[in-house]
Design an enzyme around this catalytic site. Structure first.
Site, PDB file in Angstrom:
ATOM      1  CD  GLU A   1      -3.116  -0.901   2.165  1.00  0.00           C
ATOM      2  OE1 GLU A   1      -2.947  -0.086   3.100  1.00  0.00           O
ATOM      3  OE2 GLU A   1      -4.137  -1.607   2.045  1.00  0.00           O
TER       4      GLU A   1
ATOM      5  CD  GLU B   1      -4.708  -5.585   3.163  1.00  0.00           C
ATOM      6  OE1 GLU B   1      -3.482  -5.837   3.044  1.00  0.00           O
ATOM      7  OE2 GLU B   1      -5.148  -4.651   3.863  1.00  0.00           O
TER       8      GLU B   1
HETATM    9  C1  IDC Z   1      -3.582  -4.087  10.193  1.00  0.00           C
HETATM   10  C2  IDC Z   1      -3.955  -5.264  11.064  1.00  0.00           C
HETATM   11  C3  IDC Z   1      -3.715  -4.927  12.511  1.00  0.00           C
HETATM   12  C4  IDC Z   1      -2.270  -4.465  12.661  1.00  0.00           C
HETATM   13  C5  IDC Z   1      -1.939  -3.353  11.721  1.00  0.00           C
HETATM   14  C6  IDC Z   1      -0.472  -3.024  11.796  1.00  0.00           C
HETATM   15  O1  IDC Z   1      -5.298  -5.619  10.833  1.00  0.00           O
HETATM   16  O2  IDC Z   1      -3.957  -6.049  13.329  1.00  0.00           O
HETATM   17  O3  IDC Z   1      -2.090  -4.025  13.999  1.00  0.00           O
HETATM   18  O4  IDC Z   1      -2.246  -3.727  10.390  1.00  0.00           O
HETATM   19  O5  IDC Z   1      -0.054  -2.082  10.890  1.00  0.00           O
HETATM   20  C7  IDC Z   1      -4.328  -2.236   5.537  1.00  0.00           C
HETATM   21  C8  IDC Z   1      -2.998  -2.873   5.626  1.00  0.00           C
HETATM   22  C9  IDC Z   1      -2.972  -3.916   6.709  1.00  0.00           C
HETATM   23  C10 IDC Z   1      -3.804  -3.497   7.899  1.00  0.00           C
HETATM   24  C11 IDC Z   1      -5.251  -3.408   7.455  1.00  0.00           C
HETATM   25  C12 IDC Z   1      -6.231  -3.079   8.582  1.00  0.00           C
HETATM   26  O6  IDC Z   1      -2.573  -3.421   4.398  1.00  0.00           O
HETATM   27  O7  IDC Z   1      -1.612  -4.089   7.085  1.00  0.00           O
HETATM   28  O8  IDC Z   1      -3.694  -4.501   8.870  1.00  0.00           O
HETATM   29  N1  IDC Z   1      -5.335  -2.423   6.393  1.00  0.00           N
HETATM   30  O9  IDC Z   1      -5.938  -1.826   9.138  1.00  0.00           O
HETATM   31  N2  IDC Z   1      -4.708  -1.360   4.641  1.00  0.00           N
HETATM   32  C13 IDC Z   1      -5.948  -0.954   4.920  1.00  0.00           C
HETATM   33  C14 IDC Z   1      -6.377  -1.617   6.048  1.00  0.00           C
END
Ligand code: IDC
Length: 485
Positions: free
Chosen positions: A311, A403
């Site tokens: 991302e 994702e």
């Molecule tokens: C989130 C996980 C969370 C963790 C966090 C850390 O769900 O448990 O603590 O990352 O950075 C994304 C990202 C993905 C995120 C997810 C939800 O690719 O890493 O995971 N998210 O926030 N992009 C949009 C949402």
């Protein structure tokens, strides 16, 4: 000296027009098996302001060739090749070369093959190239004129899938990889070994650094046989205690999970999970090192897909494109036919979450073949306007939802069933492949398993699942309809 007379042949061009072609240049020595001794080319283009889709049918009118290069020159300096299919394209100035890929390099005498690409143009018109060469021999086939640009909106062009390789045998197994084999991008679609568009449906791991115990034989068996998942996305964070802390260990862990997916007939999507900082250039050297290693290690597999930046955020599309054009050659040097997925601006929202849109990518695609673009969403945060932009983009770009969550963008909160249903319906309808966040037991709404599940041995069935897990399992385990001819 007895110079053979050129023979005249007729070639039926695709569509209604018949093109008169000359089988010329029989002066070249027949001993040179690699030289085409005559060729015809039909070039058709559908254009709209700024963009076009071109299809090129090449007919070999001479001796059989094993490996070919088509050359042509764009009449206008503003014309550029973007995403191509069924050939590997290179452009230098206005000169373009298209080299055969593995399945269409052999062209019998009289045989033909069709290749194509999406391109961009900036001038006042989008003229067709008028002269083509095949292995250096000038082709004498006629070209059909470019369709004049329509006044405003571009047509939703979906280039037809390319002719399937003639020799692909029927599948010998029933797993997604056994049926579909090596994938490739064709037009805006992901196509299987028969050249037919398919959709892959599957799950993403959580961060490997946090949930290593969730990915074991029992959980991956459940994913392959109970969920009937087509793919496993392997989310390798780079920061946040991820890859940068121990490149060797994380590379090995990813490779092991690729093997686990392979054993179960699933595609493996290797995710270089950059997030913060959002500029992929921060990790450029790490990306080159990592992808050199995993592409060399897995080059002989037919089920590996490379996602080079999860991302990007806070950076321009141009920066992301520059990054992609440095990482892709590293992969291609080892694994020439592996599909590469490029993240898009603003957390892979095609720019939407930073006030932009897909046009910046459509008008300036990555200069490499066999590339797809990532789109991410979280159903409780992103709704109609994001769906509309994905649908608009998917008519012009090969899109892959690497994702998404059924919950809010935080990864937590309740499932938005209505929005999630609308999203999955849309992806099914457009045959957009997807991976859901996450196949883990983290105590957050997006996790498929209830907290503590990964400490036990049971992963199949619904008793271990959260609301999101039940929803996704229901959607993923419906039968696939992969075409096999
Ligand atoms: C989130 C996980 C969370 C963790 C966090 C850390 O769900 O448990 O603590 O990352 O950075 C994304 C990202 C993905 C995120 C997810 C939800 O690719 O890493 O995971 N998210 O926030 N992009 C949009 C949402």
């Amino acid at each position: 000296m007895n110079i053979p007379r050129p023979t005249r042949r007729h070639l039926l061009a695709a569509g209604a027009a018949a093109a008169l072609t000359l089988g010329a240049s029989t002066l070249l020595p027949a001993a040179n098996a690699m030289a085409a001794t005559g060729c015809a080319v039909t070039y058709t283009a559908n254009s709209w302001p700024g963009g076009f889709t071109a299809n090129i049918t090449i007919t070999n009118l001479g001796d059989a060739v094993d490996g070919w290069t088509l050359g042509f020159t764009f009449p206008d300096p503003g014309q550029r090749v973007g995403q191509g299919w069924s050939a590997t394209y290179q452009q230098s100035g206005q000169s373009v070369t298209a080299r055969n890929v593995s399945y269409n390099g052999s062209l019998a005498g009289g045989g033909s093959t069709t290749i194509g690409f999406n391109g961009t143009w900036t001038g006042t018109s989008n003229p067709s190239p008028t002269s083509f060469t095949l292995n250096g021999t000038v082709c004498t086939g006629s070209t059909t004129p470019t369709t004049p640009p329509p006044p405003t909106t571009p047509p939703p062009t979906t280039p037809p899938p390319t002719t399937p390789p003639p020799t692909t045998p029927p599948p010998t197994g029933q797993t997604p990889v056994a049926i579909n084999g090596q994938l490739r991008v064709c037009g805006v679609n992901l196509c299987n070994q028969y050249g037919r568009p398919i959709q892959l449906r599957g799950m993403s791991t959580h961060g490997l650094q946090w949930f290593p115990h969730c990915y074991n034989d029992a959980s991956l068996d459940a994913l392959a046989t109970d969920w009937r998942s087509d793919l496993l996305r392997i989310a390798m964070y780079v920061q946040e205690d991820g890859y940068e802390t121990n490149p060797t260990a994380f590379t090995n862990r990813v490779n092991t999970l690729v093997d686990e997916a392979s054993e179960r007939g699933m595609y493996a999507l290797i995710d270089f999970h950059t997030l913060t900082p959002g500029d992929p250039m921060y990790n450029l050297e790490r990306a080159k090192t990592f992808f050199a290693a995993v592409s060399a290690r897995n080059a002989d597999k037919n089920n590996v897909i490379y996602e080079i930046a999860n991302e990007p955020n806070g950076v321009s599309w141009q920066t992301i494109k520059n990054y992609a054009e440095q990482v892709i050659p590293v992969i291609r040097a080892n694994d020439p036919d592996g599909i590469v997925i490029v993240g898009t601006r603003a957390w892979s929202s095609l720019g939407v979450s930073e006030g932009s849109n897909a046009t910046e990518v459509i008008n300036n695609p990555v200069a490499a073949a066999n590339v797809m673009y990532a789109f991410h969403f979280y159903a409780a945060s992103h709704r109609d306007s994001y769906r509309a932009e994905l649908e608009r983009a998917a008519a012009r770009l090969p899109m892959f939802v690497t994702e998404f969550g059924t919950v809010s963008y935080t990864g937590d909160g309740g499932v938005d069933t209505a929005s999630s249903t609308a999203w999955v319906d849309l992806m099914d309808r457009l045959k957009i492949s997807y991976a859901n966040w996450t196949y883990s037991d983290k105590a957050e709404g997006s996790a498929a398993f209830k907290p503590g599940t990964c400490n036990g041995g049971t992963y199949a069935g619904t008793s271990v699942l959260t609301e999101s897990g039940v929803f996704m399992r229901n959607r993923i385990r419906t039968p696939d309809t992969f075409p096999t001819s």
